[in-house]
Design a protein around this motif. Structure first.
Motif, mmCIF file in Angstrom:
data_model
loop_
_atom_site.group_PDB
_atom_site.id
_atom_site.type_symbol
_atom_site.label_atom_id
_atom_site.label_comp_id
_atom_site.label_asym_id
_atom_site.label_seq_id
_atom_site.Cartn_x
_atom_site.Cartn_y
_atom_site.Cartn_z
ATOM 1 N N GLY A 21 -4.708 9.507 21.088
ATOM 2 C CA GLY A 21 -5.063 8.176 21.557
ATOM 3 C C GLY A 21 -4.204 7.077 20.962
ATOM 4 O O GLY A 21 -4.149 5.972 21.493
ATOM 5 N N TYR A 22 -3.540 7.357 19.839
ATOM 6 C CA TYR A 22 -2.743 6.336 19.162
ATOM 7 C C TYR A 22 -1.254 6.660 19.143
ATOM 8 O O TYR A 22 -0.449 5.831 18.737
ATOM 9 C CB TYR A 22 -3.231 6.146 17.727
ATOM 10 N N GLY A 23 -0.876 7.852 19.531
ATOM 11 C CA GLY A 23 0.532 8.239 19.521
ATOM 12 C C GLY A 23 1.047 8.455 18.110
ATOM 13 O O GLY A 23 0.310 8.891 17.224
ATOM 14 N N ASN A 24 2.299 8.135 17.893
ATOM 15 C CA ASN A 24 2.913 8.283 16.580
ATOM 16 C C ASN A 24 2.353 7.206 15.650
ATOM 17 O O ASN A 24 2.438 6.024 15.964
ATOM 18 C CB ASN A 24 4.437 8.166 16.701
ATOM 19 N N CYS A 25 1.794 7.611 14.526
ATOM 20 C CA CYS A 25 1.077 6.677 13.638
ATOM 21 C C CYS A 25 1.613 6.689 12.223
ATOM 22 O O CYS A 25 2.172 7.681 11.760
ATOM 23 C CB CYS A 25 -0.396 7.056 13.554
ATOM 24 N N VAL A 26 1.356 5.576 11.545
ATOM 25 C CA VAL A 26 1.547 5.462 10.105
ATOM 26 C C VAL A 26 0.218 4.961 9.549
ATOM 27 O O VAL A 26 -0.287 3.929 9.989
ATOM 28 C CB VAL A 26 2.677 4.469 9.754
ATOM 29 N N VAL A 27 -0.353 5.713 8.614
ATOM 30 C CA VAL A 27 -1.601 5.295 7.965
ATOM 31 C C VAL A 27 -1.262 4.876 6.546
ATOM 32 O O VAL A 27 -0.624 5.621 5.799
ATOM 33 C CB VAL A 27 -2.659 6.419 7.962
ATOM 34 N N VAL A 28 -1.694 3.656 6.199
ATOM 35 C CA VAL A 28 -1.393 3.090 4.885
ATOM 36 C C VAL A 28 -2.697 2.811 4.154
ATOM 37 O O VAL A 28 -3.596 2.172 4.695
ATOM 38 C CB VAL A 28 -0.583 1.780 5.023
ATOM 39 N N GLN A 29 -2.785 3.293 2.926
ATOM 40 C CA GLN A 29 -3.916 2.986 2.055
ATOM 41 C C GLN A 29 -3.505 1.745 1.261
ATOM 42 O O GLN A 29 -2.707 1.816 0.337
ATOM 43 C CB GLN A 29 -4.175 4.167 1.126
ATOM 44 N N GLY A 65 0.794 -1.215 0.000
ATOM 45 C CA GLY A 65 0.000 0.000 0.000
ATOM 46 C C GLY A 65 0.826 1.263 0.000
ATOM 47 O O GLY A 65 2.052 1.229 0.020
ATOM 48 N N LEU A 66 0.116 2.380 -0.030
ATOM 49 C CA LEU A 66 0.709 3.704 -0.102
ATOM 50 C C LEU A 66 0.589 4.387 1.257
ATOM 51 O O LEU A 66 -0.502 4.438 1.824
ATOM 52 C CB LEU A 66 -0.020 4.524 -1.171
ATOM 53 N N VAL A 67 1.694 4.909 1.768
ATOM 54 C CA VAL A 67 1.682 5.622 3.044
ATOM 55 C C VAL A 67 1.041 6.992 2.803
ATOM 56 O O VAL A 67 1.514 7.764 1.976
ATOM 57 C CB VAL A 67 3.106 5.799 3.608
ATOM 58 N N VAL A 68 -0.073 7.269 3.521
ATOM 59 C CA VAL A 68 -0.783 8.531 3.325
ATOM 60 C C VAL A 68 -0.668 9.474 4.514
ATOM 61 O O VAL A 68 -1.042 10.639 4.419
ATOM 62 C CB VAL A 68 -2.267 8.289 2.974
ATOM 63 N N PHE A 69 -0.158 8.991 5.652
ATOM 64 C CA PHE A 69 0.001 9.850 6.831
ATOM 65 C C PHE A 69 1.082 9.285 7.728
ATOM 66 O O PHE A 69 1.145 8.079 7.960
ATOM 67 C CB PHE A 69 -1.326 9.923 7.607
ATOM 68 N N VAL A 70 1.921 10.165 8.236
ATOM 69 C CA VAL A 70 2.893 9.826 9.271
ATOM 70 C C VAL A 70 2.865 10.975 10.271
ATOM 71 O O VAL A 70 3.087 12.119 9.903
ATOM 72 C CB VAL A 70 4.325 9.662 8.700
ATOM 73 N N GLY A 71 2.537 10.656 11.536
ATOM 74 C CA GLY A 71 2.486 11.703 12.548
ATOM 75 C C GLY A 71 1.678 11.282 13.762
ATOM 76 O O GLY A 71 1.324 10.114 13.911
ATOM 77 N N GLU A 72 1.375 12.254 14.626
ATOM 78 C CA GLU A 72 0.667 11.996 15.878
ATOM 79 C C GLU A 72 -0.842 11.970 15.651
ATOM 80 O O GLU A 72 -1.373 12.760 14.876
ATOM 81 C CB GLU A 72 0.983 13.095 16.888
#
Length: 195
Positions: free
Chosen positions: A133-141, A123-130
């Motif tokens: 409730g989840y802290g530091n995150c990586v969101v992948v589409q 997938g494609l990484v669409v977000f990296v940051g805080e």
């Protein structure tokens, strides 16, 4: 036929090929400009058409991970490499995942210290940051249309717009890993995706 005649004939053929390529490029360029101008004129005249263009070009959320997967599959003819060392997230002590429980909109996994977080699907990484409730995150589409949030990542190894293959390490988590699964803005049951 002499060598000089042959060379002259060859030069004429290459000049004619070059001329036809230039004509082809000019025709395509003019056609593209004409189409763009036509669309701009229609947008200027018709409010309905302008609304239609705004809706489907600017407001629609496109799944670029799926487009990239199709591109790789059909255009590049690349077959994904199977890596035997890759293991999915599951409840298995040998993998460093010791338990799971519901958490906010997803799941909280109890993991070992310095747990390597791997991609469930390409997938494609669409977000990296805080995220609260989840802290530091990586969101992948993901290429299957599911948006996965990996939370409590202490050391991130990816950047926004990176295309990451299934099983690749995206970062590390210590003791806790939060995950959510969503499609078109609706949260999904994590039990479908985590064994």
């Amino acid at each position: 036929m002499t060598i000089e005649d042959y060379l002259k004939d060859k030069n004429k053929q290459s000049e004619s090929r070059g001329s036809s390529i230039r004509k082809n490029i000019i025709c395509r360029t003019l056609l593209t400009i004409s189409i763009v101008l036509f669309i701009l004129v229609i947008c200027n005249v018709s409010d309905k058409f302008r609304t239609y263009i705004n809706k489907y070009v600017f407001e629609t959320n496109y799944n670029f991970a799926r487009i990239n997967a199709l591109y790789k599959k059909y255009m590049l003819d690349l077959k994904p490499k199977k890596d035997e060392n890759i293991t999915p997230v599951s409840k298995n002590d040998s993998l460093g995942v010791y338990g799971k429980k519901d958490y906010l909109d997803g799941v909280e996994l109890t993991v070992s210290e310095d747990y390597n977080v791997t991609m469930l699907e390409s997938g494609l990484v669409v977000f990296v940051g805080e995220k609260e409730g989840y802290g530091n995150c990586v969101v992948v589409q993901q290429s299957n249309g599911i948006d996965v949030t990996y939370g409590n990542i202490s050391e991130v190894n990816v950047k926004v717009y990176d295309y990451i293959e299934k099983g690749k390490i995206i970062g590390t988590a210590s003791n806790k890993l939060y995950m959510t699964f969503a499609s078109e803005g609706e949260f999904l049951d994590y039990r479908t995706y985590i064994k």
